[in-house]
Design a protein around this motif. Structure first.
Motif, mmCIF file in Angstrom:
data_model
loop_
_atom_site.group_PDB
_atom_site.id
_atom_site.type_symbol
_atom_site.label_atom_id
_atom_site.label_comp_id
_atom_site.label_asym_id
_atom_site.label_seq_id
_atom_site.Cartn_x
_atom_site.Cartn_y
_atom_site.Cartn_z
ATOM 1 N N SER A 113 0.027 -0.674 -13.051
ATOM 2 C CA SER A 113 -1.398 -0.363 -12.921
ATOM 3 C C SER A 113 -1.619 1.002 -12.272
ATOM 4 N N ILE A 114 -0.810 1.312 -11.260
ATOM 5 C CA ILE A 114 -0.933 2.603 -10.578
ATOM 6 C C ILE A 114 -0.558 3.746 -11.515
ATOM 7 N N ILE A 163 -7.065 5.874 -5.864
ATOM 8 C CA ILE A 163 -6.476 5.093 -6.956
ATOM 9 C C ILE A 163 -5.939 3.761 -6.427
ATOM 10 N N VAL A 164 -5.233 3.811 -5.302
ATOM 11 C CA VAL A 164 -4.655 2.592 -4.724
ATOM 12 C C VAL A 164 -5.757 1.662 -4.213
ATOM 13 N N TYR A 221 0.803 -1.214 0.000
ATOM 14 C CA TYR A 221 0.000 0.000 0.000
ATOM 15 C C TYR A 221 0.843 1.274 0.000
ATOM 16 N N LEU A 238 -7.475 -0.171 -6.996
ATOM 17 C CA LEU A 238 -6.676 -1.262 -7.550
ATOM 18 C C LEU A 238 -6.809 -2.528 -6.695
ATOM 19 N N ALA A 284 1.435 6.932 -6.700
ATOM 20 C CA ALA A 284 0.254 7.628 -7.208
ATOM 21 C C ALA A 284 0.299 9.120 -6.871
ATOM 22 N N LEU A 286 2.704 2.054 -3.255
ATOM 23 C CA LEU A 286 1.782 2.425 -4.333
ATOM 24 C C LEU A 286 1.166 3.798 -4.105
ATOM 25 N N SER A 336 -3.176 6.556 -12.608
ATOM 26 C CA SER A 336 -2.859 7.960 -12.293
ATOM 27 C C SER A 336 -2.934 8.824 -13.543
#
Length: 203
Positions: free
Chosen positions: A84-85, A56-57, A36, A60, A43, A39, A89
């Motif tokens: 993915s982040i 955003i996190v 966490y 996901l 972000a 990430l 973003s």
């Protein structure tokens, strides 16, 4: 997310995804705590907003939990998470930019024009009409009016420059004022024209 074989990923990632697919909450909680912070920082570097980065996190991780059966990690869980982040973003920034553009457009449509800008436009239009009306005056009268209005000369200075009497200058200004008032009155610009012309006659 990909359709490529799962065995391309490290064994521990395979075990992790299997546990998540089986809805093992303890494994998922450990997984969440492990990644966490990293990430979130990533972000935040992109979006510059704490709440947005957190959302955003969270999105996901929720997506991974809800759609674990559809995930097929190619290389490693960590690389997948970071990629993915970044993508999320960038999508967030793009959406924000579009929303801001729409908002500006809406505001421009809803808000009236600046009163000062409106006043300037109106005055420019009236001055244009005044110049057009001046062109309709007799040559000598027009010259006196121009020297007074645009040359900023006093009545005595106009008399000296044109080699005429001060009384003649005043007569030209009075005659010119009357004619301009009549002409400008046709266009509804009479009040402003009176103000402008009084300023140049009563020096």
């Amino acid at each position: 997310m990909t359709n490529e074989p799962m065995n391309a990923a490290p064994d521990d990632d395979v075990l992790l995804m299997n546990a998540i697919r089986n809805k093992d909450k303890k494994v998922f909680e450990t997984f969440y705590k492990k990644y966490y912070r990293q990430l979130f920082v990533l972000a935040y570097r992109y979006v510059g907003n704490t709440e947005a980065a957190e959302e955003i996190v969270h999105d996901l991780f929720i997506n991974i939990w809800n759609k674990a059966s559809q995930f097929n990690i190619q290389y490693s869980m960590k690389s997948y998470l970071f990629r993915s982040i970044v993508n999320a973003s960038l999508n967030f920034l793009k959406k924000e930019k579009n929303e801001a553009a729409k908002q500006r457009g809406y505001i421009n449509l809803q808000q009236p024009e600046d009163p000062e800008e409106d006043r300037q436009k109106e005055e420019e239009l009236l001055l244009k009409k005044l110049e057009e009306a001046l062109e309709l005056l007799p040559p000598k009268c027009k010259e006196v009016m121009y020297l007074s209005r645009f040359g900023k000369l006093k009545q005595q200075e106009i008399a000296d420059q044109m080699n005429i009497s001060l009384k003649t200058v005043k007569n030209h200004l009075t005659y010119g004022f009357q004619k301009l008032r009549l002409e400008l009155g046709k266009s509804g610009a009479i009040l402003m024209s009176i103000f402008l012309l009084l300023k140049m006659i009563l020096r």
